[in-house]
Design a protein around this motif. Structure first.
Motif, PDB file in Angstrom:
ATOM      1  N   GLU A   1       0.441  -3.393   1.964  1.00  0.00           N
ATOM      2  CA  GLU A   1      -0.096  -4.694   1.556  1.00  0.00           C
ATOM      3  C   GLU A   1      -0.560  -4.642   0.104  1.00  0.00           C
ATOM      4  OE1 GLU A   1      -2.994  -6.348   4.240  1.00  0.00           O
ATOM      5  OE2 GLU A   1      -2.201  -5.201   5.941  1.00  0.00           O
ATOM      6  N   LEU A   2      -0.088  -5.604  -0.699  1.00  0.00           N
ATOM      7  CA  LEU A   2      -0.445  -5.664  -2.117  1.00  0.00           C
ATOM      8  C   LEU A   2      -0.805  -7.098  -2.472  1.00  0.00           C
ATOM      9  CD1 LEU A   2      -0.644  -4.384  -4.917  1.00  0.00           C
ATOM     10  CD2 LEU A   2       1.828  -4.721  -5.174  1.00  0.00           C
TER      11      LEU A   2
ATOM     12  N   LEU B   1       6.332  -1.636   1.876  1.00  0.00           N
ATOM     13  CA  LEU B   1       5.675  -2.899   1.565  1.00  0.00           C
ATOM     14  C   LEU B   1       6.141  -4.010   2.506  1.00  0.00           C
ATOM     15  CD1 LEU B   1       3.671  -4.064  -0.543  1.00  0.00           C
ATOM     16  CD2 LEU B   1       5.660  -4.859  -1.826  1.00  0.00           C
ATOM     17  N   ARG B   2       5.167  -4.651   3.162  1.00  0.00           N
ATOM     18  CA  ARG B   2       5.457  -5.758   4.076  1.00  0.00           C
ATOM     19  C   ARG B   2       4.725  -7.037   3.683  1.00  0.00           C
ATOM     20  NH1 ARG B   2       8.626  -2.546   4.779  1.00  0.00           N
ATOM     21  NH2 ARG B   2       9.356  -1.522   6.680  1.00  0.00           N
ATOM     22  N   VAL B   3       3.628  -6.898   2.940  1.00  0.00           N
ATOM     23  CA  VAL B   3       2.808  -8.042   2.545  1.00  0.00           C
ATOM     24  C   VAL B   3       2.679  -8.058   1.023  1.00  0.00           C
ATOM     25  CG1 VAL B   3       0.505  -9.079   2.647  1.00  0.00           C
ATOM     26  CG2 VAL B   3       1.496  -8.022   4.700  1.00  0.00           C
ATOM     27  N   LEU B   4       3.093  -9.166   0.402  1.00  0.00           N
ATOM     28  CA  LEU B   4       2.964  -9.319  -1.043  1.00  0.00           C
ATOM     29  C   LEU B   4       2.426 -10.708  -1.342  1.00  0.00           C
ATOM     30  CD1 LEU B   4       3.325  -8.297  -3.917  1.00  0.00           C
ATOM     31  CD2 LEU B   4       5.700  -9.090  -3.836  1.00  0.00           C
ATOM     32  N   SER B   5       1.289 -10.751  -2.011  1.00  0.00           N
ATOM     33  CA  SER B   5       0.662 -12.025  -2.362  1.00  0.00           C
ATOM     34  C   SER B   5       0.474 -12.063  -3.872  1.00  0.00           C
ATOM     35  CB  SER B   5      -0.697 -12.162  -1.654  1.00  0.00           C
ATOM     36  OG  SER B   5      -1.220 -13.458  -1.800  1.00  0.00           O
ATOM     37  N   ILE B   6       1.178 -13.009  -4.527  1.00  0.00           N
ATOM     38  CA  ILE B   6       1.143 -13.102  -6.000  1.00  0.00           C
ATOM     39  C   ILE B   6       0.953 -14.559  -6.410  1.00  0.00           C
ATOM     40  CG2 ILE B   6       2.456 -11.006  -6.532  1.00  0.00           C
ATOM     41  CD1 ILE B   6       4.971 -12.728  -6.661  1.00  0.00           C
ATOM     42  N   SER B   7       0.127 -15.278  -5.707  1.00  0.00           N
ATOM     43  CA  SER B   7      -0.041 -16.706  -5.971  1.00  0.00           C
ATOM     44  C   SER B   7      -0.773 -16.962  -7.287  1.00  0.00           C
ATOM     45  CB  SER B   7      -0.824 -17.352  -4.825  1.00  0.00           C
ATOM     46  OG  SER B   7      -2.142 -16.843  -4.766  1.00  0.00           O
ATOM     47  N   TYR B   8      -0.452 -18.107  -7.874  1.00  0.00           N
ATOM     48  CA  TYR B   8      -1.161 -18.663  -9.030  1.00  0.00           C
ATOM     49  C   TYR B   8      -1.334 -17.664 -10.176  1.00  0.00           C
ATOM     50  CZ  TYR B   8      -2.008 -22.694  -6.124  1.00  0.00           C
ATOM     51  OH  TYR B   8      -1.826 -23.796  -5.325  1.00  0.00           O
ATOM     52  N   GLN B   9      -0.220 -17.116 -10.639  1.00  0.00           N
ATOM     53  CA  GLN B   9      -0.263 -16.286 -11.839  1.00  0.00           C
ATOM     54  C   GLN B   9      -0.556 -17.160 -13.054  1.00  0.00           C
ATOM     55  OE1 GLN B   9      -0.002 -12.759 -11.623  1.00  0.00           O
ATOM     56  NE2 GLN B   9      -0.254 -13.470  -9.507  1.00  0.00           N
TER      57      GLN B   9
END
Length: 276
Positions: free
Chosen positions: A93-94, A113-121
């Protein structure tokens, strides 16, 4: 420049020097840190690292072979590529929301890696995805949050073959046909958020998505109700009927054409919006 040192970690954990092997979680949020000290390398049993709301400009470059979850939201990180997390290949998870990452580079070494959250850069342009990310990482993601980013490369959505939860809220999505193709192909999808996109103006889109994916449990932040299921069943009937289309035959008249079930019914109508 403020450095997170082993001494700080030991004091917070109420451990004596030499007892760091027993520390599995490090949580130093909102402390103004800009880097981590090399002596944190001794945290050999670290599994969870939380450093959000700090001032990091890059992901800490240390080897934690057991690390599975990293939280670095709301820092000033500007890159994610093959230089990062080389010693943390067990990461599952990252979380990098609200940073300044312009491109997701080659992180093919993160095979867990199964979880990637990169919202609102915090970037003025489209978020870019490398070919390596699209071929190696996207197909294995189960949770992907790219909300609040402009996404010009829509191919990334069609590569999420293992996705269960997808958040594309406020991503400028306007191509309904392409969006529905993605939903149709995402056989494991359970949760979907497409609010604040041009496609969301179609009030029936929610029911079409459920008709295509009956296993869906939540759309746009809300659990599906019994009425939603009823509406989706009606929409499924409409879509089934639209599998029958007609085409001109040489001697006049029309000849029925049955579209195979593997072909999404919404790809038939290309001259107008689907299900006004």
């Amino acid at each position: 420049m403020t450095t997170l040192t082993l001494g700080r970690v030991l004091r917070k954990a109420r451990k004596e020097p030499g007892q760091e092997i027993g520390i599995s979680c490090v949580n130093f949020d909102n402390r103004g840190f800009t880097e981590v000290a090399p002596d944190l390398q001794s945290l050999t049993n670290l599994t969870h690292l939380s450093l959000f709301d700090n001032d990091f400009v890059e992901i800490p470059d240390l080897t934690w072979k057991k690390l599975i979850k990293i939280r670095l939201e709301n820092n000033n990180i500007q890159r994610l590529d093959h230089h990062d997390l080389q010693g943390c290949t067990a990461v599952e998870e990252l979380y990098l929301d609200r940073n300044s990452v312009e491109a997701i580079g080659n992180i093919g070494h993160l095979l867990c890696l199964r979880v990637l959250s990169i919202s609102y850069q915090r970037i003025p342009q489209d978020l870019v995805f490398s070919a390596e990310f699209k071929s190696l990482i996207a197909p294995q993601l189960e949770y992907f949050d790219i909300s609040g980013n402009l996404i010009a490369d829509r191919e990334i959505l069609h590569l999420l073959t293992s996705i269960e939860t997808l958040n594309v809220r406020d991503c400028g999505l306007a191509d309904q046909e392409a969006f529905l193709t993605m939903v149709s192909n995402a056989t494991s999808m359970r949760e979907l958020d497409f609010r604040d996109n041009p496609i969301a103006k179609n009030r029936k889109l929610k029911y079409i998505c459920v008709a295509l994916r009956p296993s869906m449990q939540k759309i746009n932040g809300e659990e599906l109700s019994e009425n939603d299921r009823i509406q989706a069943n009606g929409m499924r009937t409409v879509l089934s009927r639209r599998r029958q289309v007609t085409r001109p035959v040489r001697h006049g008249g029309v000849q029925p054409l049955t579209v195979q079930s593997s072909t999404p019914p919404y790809t038939i109508e290309r001259r107008g919006r689907i299900l006004h």
